[in-house]
Design a protein around this motif. Structure first.
Motif, mmCIF file in Angstrom:
data_model
loop_
_atom_site.group_PDB
_atom_site.id
_atom_site.type_symbol
_atom_site.label_atom_id
_atom_site.label_comp_id
_atom_site.label_asym_id
_atom_site.label_seq_id
_atom_site.Cartn_x
_atom_site.Cartn_y
_atom_site.Cartn_z
ATOM 1 N N GLU A 189 27.549 46.780 36.982
ATOM 2 C CA GLU A 189 28.420 47.130 35.864
ATOM 3 C C GLU A 189 29.541 46.104 35.737
ATOM 4 O OE1 GLU A 189 27.686 49.496 33.875
ATOM 5 O OE2 GLU A 189 26.239 50.682 35.023
ATOM 6 N N LEU A 190 29.965 45.852 34.517
ATOM 7 C CA LEU A 190 31.079 44.940 34.265
ATOM 8 C C LEU A 190 32.369 45.541 34.821
ATOM 9 C CD1 LEU A 190 32.150 42.359 32.829
ATOM 10 C CD2 LEU A 190 32.455 43.766 30.782
ATOM 11 N N ILE A 191 33.053 44.806 35.713
ATOM 12 C CA ILE A 191 34.270 45.340 36.344
ATOM 13 C C ILE A 191 35.519 44.505 36.065
ATOM 14 C CG2 ILE A 191 33.004 46.465 38.210
ATOM 15 C CD1 ILE A 191 33.955 44.100 40.022
ATOM 16 N N GLY A 192 35.365 43.295 35.534
ATOM 17 C CA GLY A 192 36.555 42.490 35.289
ATOM 18 C C GLY A 192 36.218 41.054 34.960
ATOM 19 N N THR A 193 37.245 40.211 35.040
ATOM 20 C CA THR A 193 37.079 38.788 34.737
ATOM 21 C C THR A 193 37.610 37.945 35.881
ATOM 22 O OG1 THR A 193 39.249 38.553 33.678
ATOM 23 C CG2 THR A 193 37.406 39.277 32.292
ATOM 24 N N GLY A 194 37.151 36.701 35.905
ATOM 25 C CA GLY A 194 37.645 35.754 36.882
ATOM 26 C C GLY A 194 38.932 35.097 36.412
ATOM 27 N N SER A 195 39.548 34.342 37.302
ATOM 28 C CA SER A 195 40.776 33.623 36.999
ATOM 29 C C SER A 195 40.547 32.614 35.883
ATOM 30 C CB SER A 195 41.269 32.914 38.263
ATOM 31 O OG SER A 195 42.244 31.947 37.974
ATOM 32 N N LEU A 196 41.455 32.557 34.937
ATOM 33 C CA LEU A 196 41.303 31.673 33.784
ATOM 34 C C LEU A 196 41.376 30.200 34.175
ATOM 35 C CD1 LEU A 196 40.882 31.901 30.727
ATOM 36 C CD2 LEU A 196 43.372 31.753 30.450
ATOM 37 N N ASP A 197 42.181 29.873 35.184
ATOM 38 C CA ASP A 197 42.315 28.472 35.599
ATOM 39 C C ASP A 197 41.562 28.152 36.892
ATOM 40 O OD1 ASP A 197 43.869 29.715 37.515
ATOM 41 O OD2 ASP A 197 45.769 28.846 36.844
ATOM 42 N N GLY A 198 40.913 29.152 37.486
ATOM 43 C CA GLY A 198 40.112 28.917 38.682
ATOM 44 C C GLY A 198 40.893 28.819 39.975
ATOM 45 N N LYS A 199 42.194 29.028 39.940
ATOM 46 C CA LYS A 199 43.009 28.889 41.149
ATOM 47 C C LYS A 199 42.932 30.103 42.060
ATOM 48 C CE LYS A 199 46.329 25.701 39.051
ATOM 49 N NZ LYS A 199 47.755 25.465 38.678
ATOM 50 N N SER A 200 42.431 31.195 41.554
ATOM 51 C CA SER A 200 42.354 32.431 42.333
ATOM 52 C C SER A 200 40.930 32.969 42.335
ATOM 53 C CB SER A 200 43.304 33.486 41.740
ATOM 54 O OG SER A 200 43.027 34.775 42.261
ATOM 55 N N GLY A 201 40.571 33.673 43.403
ATOM 56 C CA GLY A 201 39.271 34.320 43.473
ATOM 57 C C GLY A 201 39.353 35.798 43.169
ATOM 58 N N LEU A 202 40.508 36.236 42.693
ATOM 59 C CA LEU A 202 40.702 37.650 42.408
ATOM 60 C C LEU A 202 39.972 38.050 41.127
ATOM 61 C CD1 LEU A 202 44.524 38.011 43.177
ATOM 62 C CD2 LEU A 202 42.596 38.604 44.667
ATOM 63 N N ILE A 203 39.556 39.306 41.078
ATOM 64 C CA ILE A 203 38.931 39.862 39.880
ATOM 65 C C ILE A 203 40.004 40.585 39.081
ATOM 66 C CG2 ILE A 203 37.192 41.450 38.986
ATOM 67 C CD1 ILE A 203 35.662 41.019 41.630
ATOM 68 N N GLU A 204 40.192 40.170 37.850
ATOM 69 C CA GLU A 204 41.231 40.741 37.002
ATOM 70 C C GLU A 204 40.649 41.826 36.096
ATOM 71 O OE1 GLU A 204 43.397 37.705 34.979
ATOM 72 O OE2 GLU A 204 43.483 36.393 36.728
ATOM 73 N N ASP A 205 41.338 42.948 36.025
ATOM 74 C CA ASP A 205 40.874 44.089 35.231
ATOM 75 C C ASP A 205 41.347 43.940 33.786
ATOM 76 O OD1 ASP A 205 39.905 46.492 34.377
ATOM 77 O OD2 ASP A 205 41.510 47.698 35.248
#
Length: 231
Positions: A189-205
């Motif tokens: 299931e779709l849970i979020g997006t990746g970092s816009l600039d690639g500096k983080s590996g966090l998943i953003e809601d």
């Protein structure tokens, strides 16, 4: 002196018990070889002038295990046209950080074995992995398409703007499903997006800012084929 000797003996006994418990747990835990199979059905936005980049990987619920199941070759090789030497980490940032930060690194040979050009239609991939009885695992998928701009990530956004994404357009879409040796099949299931600039590996809601990116995937289903042998 007597009290000190008693405390020392208690400490040694407690330490020995701790070591015994750890060894016993390791020897008695049941690991099984499972074939993790993922069926991928692309969506309406998958095809186009710029093929999407895509990665599938698995990790346990503690976050201390990671193996790539599949990755598009361009993303795994980090070879992009008109891109910096380090590639484009913003294309699949969650997967990139996962490979680098988890305890089990991906070797060059491993990546060569599980990567290929972006498939043009539906496809399924599989990989044999050792899984532990009673433990939960997560299968992740991340997909991203260059120049996929929308009103939230416009092409003309300034470099100092929060909406600026370079050639990335919309950030990567991240999918997830939970599986275990007791739960053999699940839909991601779709849970979020990746970092816009690639500096983080966090998943953003923040999936509400995705438009066409939500249509890169139609369906992703993971299943396990479990060996009867314990390791």
């Amino acid at each position: 002196m007597i009290l000190k000797s008693i405390i020392k003996k208690i400490f040694v006994a407690a330490f020995a018990l701790l070591v015994f418990q750890q060894v016993w747990a390791e020897e008695n835990s049941e690991n099984r070889t499972a074939k993790v199979r993922v069926l991928v059905t692309p969506g309406s936005e998958w095809k186009g002038k710029f093929p999407p980049q895509f990665a599938l990987w698995i990790q346990d619920s503690d976050g201390n295990f990671s193996r790539t199941i599949f990755a598009t070759k361009k993303a795994s090789k980090k070879k992009w046209i008109f891109a910096p030497k380090d590639g484009r980490p913003e294309s699949l940032p969650v997967w990139y950080h996962s490979c680098e930060n988890f305890y089990v690194p991906e070797s060059k040979n491993e990546m060569d074995a599980v990567s290929s050009a972006t498939p043009k239609g539906s496809f399924d991939v599989s990989r044999k992995i050792q899984l532990e009885e009673g433990k939960k695992y997560f299968v992740f998928a991340e997909v991203n398409k260059s120049f996929d701009y929308n009103e939230f990530y416009p092409k003309d956004a300034g470099k100092n703007s929060a909406e600026y994404s370079g050639v990335n357009g919309q950030p990567s879409a991240v999918y997830r499903a939970e599986i275990s040796l007791e739960n053999h099949e699940a839909k991601l299931e779709l849970i979020g997006t990746g970092s816009l600039d690639g500096k983080s590996g966090l998943i953003e809601d923040k999936t509400e800012t995705l438009t066409t990116a939500k249509n890169l995937m139609e369906k992703i289903v993971v299943s396990l084929e479990v060996s009867t042998k314990t390791l």
